[in-house]
Design an enzyme around this catalytic site. Structure first.
Site, PDB file in Angstrom:
ATOM      1  N   HIS A 169       0.806  -1.217   0.000  1.00  0.00           N
ATOM      2  CA  HIS A 169       0.000   0.000   0.000  1.00  0.00           C
ATOM      3  C   HIS A 169       0.840   1.269   0.000  1.00  0.00           C
ATOM      4  CE1 HIS A 169      -3.940  -1.852   0.115  1.00  0.00           C
ATOM      5  NE2 HIS A 169      -3.407  -2.770   0.901  1.00  0.00           N
ATOM      6  N   ASP A 184      -8.683   5.305  -6.594  1.00  0.00           N
ATOM      7  CA  ASP A 184      -7.736   5.474  -7.704  1.00  0.00           C
ATOM      8  C   ASP A 184      -8.373   6.236  -8.863  1.00  0.00           C
ATOM      9  OD1 ASP A 184      -9.480   3.451  -8.501  1.00  0.00           O
ATOM     10  OD2 ASP A 184      -7.943   2.355  -9.596  1.00  0.00           O
TER      11      ASP A 184
END
Length: 176
Positions: A44, A74
């Protein structure tokens, strides 16, 4: 980086200012291709680095009169007021694609990140952000359906399909 509320206010104000002119507002809905793979492969922290990289790349290539907002894990929206036509919008979309895609060097690794872009250009009758955002989102789904890594503009053909799909969804809702 702007949030969804700031984005909506910016689009609404841009549409108000452009009303009656020969200029339009272009909206680009940008999705990072295979972002989950980056998180799963590199962690991450790498995903966070990619998000920061993309945000920086987007902000550095655009004019000060444009707005970049992150609206999802995203997903980004870029709003560009003052465009002349769909051709100009697609040229900007292509430039965004090329500028954002170069690999990112992170912790002695090279991370590649592609993007897909759904674009929409305001019409003279548009008065609020919702329809323009829906159109760019629908164009983005069309890009993903056709293989990712492209820029597709919402047009009459997509409008027909979008209208048909919304009608079917309403019919299904009423039938249940």
């Amino acid at each position: 980086m702007a949030n969804r509320d700031a984005l909506t206010a910016f689009i609404d104000e841009s549409l108000r200012r452009l009303r009656g002119s020969d200029r339009h507002l272009g909206v680009f809905h940008i999705d990072l291709d295979k972002f989950k793979d980056i998180n799963d492969t590199h962690g991450h922290a790498a995903g966070d680095a990619v998000l920061k990289y993309v945000a920086t790349q987007l902000q550095s290539v655009l004019r000060k009169s444009n707005l970049v907002a992150r609206i999802g894990s995203d997903e980004f929206i870029v709003a560009c007021p003052g465009l002349r036509n769909t051709g100009e919008m697609l040229t900007i979309g292509g430039a965004l694609s090329e500028f954002v895609v170069p690999p990112l060097r992170w912790n002695d690794r090279i991370i590649t990140c592609g993007i897909s872009i759904g674009a929409s250009l305001s019409s003279p009758q548009m008065t609020d952000a919702d329809e323009l955002l829906k159109q760019s989102d629908f164009a983005l789904y069309d890009v993903k359906r056709k293989g990712r890594g492209k820029v597709i503009a919402y047009d009459d053909q997509l409008n027909l399909r979008h209208t048909r799909e919304r009608g079917l969804a309403c019919d299904l809702k009423q039938a249940s």
